[in-house]
Motif scaffolding. Structure first.
Motif, PDB file in Angstrom:
ATOM      1  N   ASN A 186       0.844  -1.173   0.000  1.00 28.79           N
ATOM      2  CA  ASN A 186       0.000   0.000   0.000  1.00 28.79           C
ATOM      3  C   ASN A 186       0.887   1.234   0.000  1.00 28.79           C
ATOM      4  O   ASN A 186       1.800   1.338   0.818  1.00 28.79           O
ATOM      5  N   MET A 217       0.396   4.014   1.127  1.00 27.45           N
ATOM      6  CA  MET A 217       0.309   4.750   2.389  1.00 27.45           C
ATOM      7  C   MET A 217       1.284   4.210   3.438  1.00 27.45           C
ATOM      8  O   MET A 217       1.558   4.870   4.434  1.00 27.45           O
ATOM      9  N   MET A 250       4.567   3.168   5.468  1.00 25.84           N
ATOM     10  CA  MET A 250       5.841   3.873   5.692  1.00 25.84           C
ATOM     11  C   MET A 250       7.008   3.184   4.985  1.00 25.84           C
ATOM     12  O   MET A 250       7.988   3.831   4.624  1.00 25.84           O
ATOM     13  N   ASN A 296      -1.899  -1.555  -3.961  1.00 25.02           N
ATOM     14  CA  ASN A 296      -2.563  -0.258  -3.848  1.00 25.02           C
ATOM     15  C   ASN A 296      -1.553   0.860  -4.067  1.00 25.02           C
ATOM     16  O   ASN A 296      -0.742   1.161  -3.196  1.00 25.02           O
ATOM     17  N   SER A 308     -11.125  -0.610  -7.996  1.00 18.63           N
ATOM     18  CA  SER A 308     -12.462  -1.137  -8.120  1.00 18.63           C
ATOM     19  C   SER A 308     -13.249  -0.288  -9.100  1.00 18.63           C
ATOM     20  O   SER A 308     -12.876   0.835  -9.393  1.00 18.63           O
ATOM     21  N   LEU A 337     -17.729  -1.484  -6.075  1.00 17.96           N
ATOM     22  CA  LEU A 337     -17.851  -0.771  -4.796  1.00 17.96           C
ATOM     23  C   LEU A 337     -19.141   0.040  -4.835  1.00 17.96           C
ATOM     24  O   LEU A 337     -19.320   0.879  -5.725  1.00 17.96           O
ATOM     25  N   LEU A 387     -18.885  -1.363   0.929  1.00 11.79           N
ATOM     26  CA  LEU A 387     -18.126  -0.246   1.493  1.00 11.79           C
ATOM     27  C   LEU A 387     -18.312  -0.192   3.005  1.00 11.79           C
ATOM     28  O   LEU A 387     -19.313   0.295   3.526  1.00 11.79           O
ATOM     29  N   GLY A 411     -13.454  -4.351   2.511  1.00 13.83           N
ATOM     30  CA  GLY A 411     -12.203  -3.822   3.052  1.00 13.83           C
ATOM     31  C   GLY A 411     -12.348  -3.851   4.560  1.00 13.83           C
ATOM     32  O   GLY A 411     -12.871  -2.923   5.157  1.00 13.83           O
ATOM     33  N   SER A 445     -10.434  -3.743   7.314  1.00 12.13           N
ATOM     34  CA  SER A 445      -9.813  -2.815   8.277  1.00 12.13           C
ATOM     35  C   SER A 445     -10.470  -1.446   8.310  1.00 12.13           C
ATOM     36  O   SER A 445     -10.221  -0.680   9.247  1.00 12.13           O
ATOM     37  N   ASN A 446     -11.281  -1.136   7.284  1.00 11.51           N
ATOM     38  CA  ASN A 446     -12.024   0.145   7.347  1.00 11.51           C
ATOM     39  C   ASN A 446     -12.819   0.244   8.645  1.00 11.51           C
ATOM     40  O   ASN A 446     -13.006   1.328   9.177  1.00 11.51           O
ATOM     41  N   LYS A 485      -8.309  -2.303  17.761  1.00  7.44           N
ATOM     42  CA  LYS A 485      -8.400  -2.540  16.310  1.00  7.44           C
ATOM     43  C   LYS A 485      -8.471  -4.023  15.930  1.00  7.44           C
ATOM     44  O   LYS A 485      -9.403  -4.433  15.221  1.00  7.44           O
ATOM     45  N   ILE A 519     -10.350  -7.963   2.135  1.00  5.87           N
ATOM     46  CA  ILE A 519      -9.074  -7.259   2.047  1.00  5.87           C
ATOM     47  C   ILE A 519      -8.699  -6.971   3.490  1.00  5.87           C
ATOM     48  O   ILE A 519      -9.435  -6.282   4.195  1.00  5.87           O
TER      49      ILE A 519
HETATM   50  N1  THG Z   1     -12.766  -1.752  -0.459  1.00  2.78           N
HETATM   51  C1  THG Z   1     -12.005  -2.002  -1.533  1.00  2.78           C
HETATM   52  N2  THG Z   1     -10.706  -1.672  -1.599  1.00  2.78           N
HETATM   53  C2  THG Z   1     -10.130  -1.026  -0.563  1.00  2.78           C
HETATM   54  C3  THG Z   1     -10.860  -0.752   0.585  1.00  2.78           C
HETATM   55  C4  THG Z   1     -12.233  -1.117   0.616  1.00  2.78           C
HETATM   56  N3  THG Z   1      -8.803  -0.667  -0.637  1.00  2.78           N
HETATM   57  C5  THG Z   1      -8.234   0.193   0.366  1.00  2.78           C
HETATM   58  C6  THG Z   1      -8.802  -0.145   1.734  1.00  2.78           C
HETATM   59  N4  THG Z   1     -10.237  -0.154   1.663  1.00  2.78           N
HETATM   60  C7  THG Z   1      -8.312  -1.497   2.195  1.00  2.78           C
HETATM   61  N5  THG Z   1      -6.898  -1.518   2.299  1.00  2.78           N
HETATM   62  C8  THG Z   1      -6.212  -1.026   3.414  1.00  2.78           C
HETATM   63  C9  THG Z   1      -4.850  -1.000   3.352  1.00  2.78           C
HETATM   64  C10 THG Z   1      -4.102  -0.574   4.432  1.00  2.78           C
HETATM   65  C11 THG Z   1      -4.742  -0.158   5.582  1.00  2.78           C
HETATM   66  C12 THG Z   1      -6.116  -0.185   5.646  1.00  2.78           C
HETATM   67  C13 THG Z   1      -6.856  -0.625   4.552  1.00  2.78           C
HETATM   68  C14 THG Z   1      -3.954   0.271   6.758  1.00  2.78           C
HETATM   69  N6  THG Z   1      -2.664  -0.089   6.778  1.00  2.78           N
HETATM   70  C15 THG Z   1      -1.702   0.109   7.819  1.00  2.78           C
HETATM   71  C16 THG Z   1      -2.316  -0.082   9.201  1.00  2.78           C
HETATM   72  O1  THG Z   1      -2.984  -1.082   9.380  1.00  2.78           O
HETATM   73  O2  THG Z   1      -2.080   0.728  10.071  1.00  2.78           O
HETATM   74  C17 THG Z   1      -0.934   1.395   7.810  1.00  2.78           C
HETATM   75  C18 THG Z   1      -1.083   2.305   6.696  1.00  2.78           C
HETATM   76  C19 THG Z   1      -0.536   3.632   7.091  1.00  2.78           C
HETATM   77  O3  THG Z   1       0.690   3.726   7.269  1.00  2.78           O
HETATM   78  O4  THG Z   1      -1.356   4.564   7.268  1.00  2.78           O
HETATM   79  O5  THG Z   1      -4.454   0.938   7.624  1.00  2.78           O
HETATM   80  O6  THG Z   1     -12.977  -0.895   1.591  1.00  2.78           O
HETATM   81  N7  THG Z   1     -12.584  -2.654  -2.568  1.00  2.78           N
END
Ligand code: THG
Length: 259
Positions: free
Chosen positions: A9, A11, A13, A45, A97, A122, A162, A196, A198-199, A209, A229
């Motif tokens: 990803n 995002m 680090m 990503n 998506s 989505l 979503l 997704g 972790s959202n 978490k 995901i």
């Molecule tokens: N649906 C679909 N695709 C998606 C999402 C969704 N793609 C993006 C996201 N939501 C799902 N992917 C992630 C990827 C990384 C994190 C959360 C969701 C994340 N990563 C690290 C963490 O866990 O702390 C750190 C990232 C950071 O440094 O900020 O949070 O809903 N189709």
């Protein structure tokens, strides 16, 4: 339950700078670690990738494929970058998506048809995030209509309700579960679904978490979720997914099923 590893990803680090500097090692290490932990598919990503999007996606896909041999789920809103990635995927890829936004729906479904890719639909639009299960169904129907128009088979669709953060939209956790139930009824055989995961725990304290993610995965599994995901490096989460596979009678039980 298919687990789509989320850790490659932009995002992140470690991964973000590696993508920028075309440094393969952190990306290949993260690919192998996730597959080693049991990820079935890897999400790639690269974000909106406004600068050099196609070049970045092509390079990351090739880099990951040198390290592992799994299905890839290409995650970008940049259509040119998406196409560049689809061109070099060795296995049938997943487009992450399409949404209900008309231009994005048209573009991503055309790409799905051209490259015979699976696609995540989505259920959101340009006017914003869905408020309830019924709004999600309305968008899902638009997505299905566009698939039919482009000739993309319904079995190549994964609908995504979503997932919204529990900390800001608490009632939406249950609405997404209702939507999964209803999505499955839109076709026979049932349409496939993905979230997704972790959202759900975005913005909650770090101690909370993992428990939120694990519990929500188990709840989603009871209504037939096909894929998530998620973070495959959370061992307890992977143990929940394996246990779901046993309890849903998808994997044959043995005493050592967690090993
Ligand atoms: N649906 C679909 N695709 C998606 C999402 C969704 N793609 C993006 C996201 N939501 C799902 N992917 C992630 C990827 C990384 C994190 C959360 C969701 C994340 N990563 C690290 C963490 O866990 O702390 C750190 C990232 C950071 O440094 O900020 O949070 O809903 N189709």
């Amino acid at each position: 339950m298919l687990i789509i590893g989320e850790k490659i990803n932009v995002m992140s680090m470690t991964i973000g700078p590696a993508m920028k500097n075309r440094n393969p090692k952190p990306i290949q290490d993260m690919a192998m670690t996730q597959v080693g932990a049991g990820a079935n598919i890897l999400d790639i990503n690269i974000g909106p990738a406004r600068k050099n999007g196609p070049e970045v996606m092509e390079w990351v896909v090739k880099t990951v494929q040198e390290a592992v041999n799994v299905t890839l789920c290409l995650d970008t809103t940049n259509a040119e970058a998406m196409e560049a990635g689809l061109k070099v995927c060795k296995k049938q890829p997943i487009i992450n998506s399409a949404s209900g936004e008309p231009n994005r729906l048209e573009t991503m479904m055309s790409l799905a048809a051209k490259y015979e890719a699976c696609v995540i639909g989505l259920t959101m639009t340009e006017t914003g995030i869905p408020r309830d299960a019924n709004e999600r169904i309305a968008i899902a129907v638009d997505i299905m209509a566009k698939m039919a128009e482009k000739g993309v088979p319904m079995e190549d669709l994964y609908l995504d309700p979503l997932i919204l953060p529990i900390a800001v939209a608490q009632e939406q956790a249950q609405e997404a579960i209702e939507a999964i139930k209803m999505f499955r009824q839109l076709n026979d055989p049932p349409l496939k679904t993905v979230v997704g995961l972790s959202n759900i725990s975005n913005g909650v304290p770090v101690e909370t978490k993992p428990l939120l993610d694990r519990t929500y995965l188990a709840m989603l599994a009871t209504v037939g979720l096909d894929a998530a995901i998620a973070d495959p490096l959370d061992k307890e989460l992977m143990d929940v997914a394996k246990t779901v596979n046993i309890l849903r009678n998808e994997v044959l039980y043995c005493h050592s099923y967690l090993d």
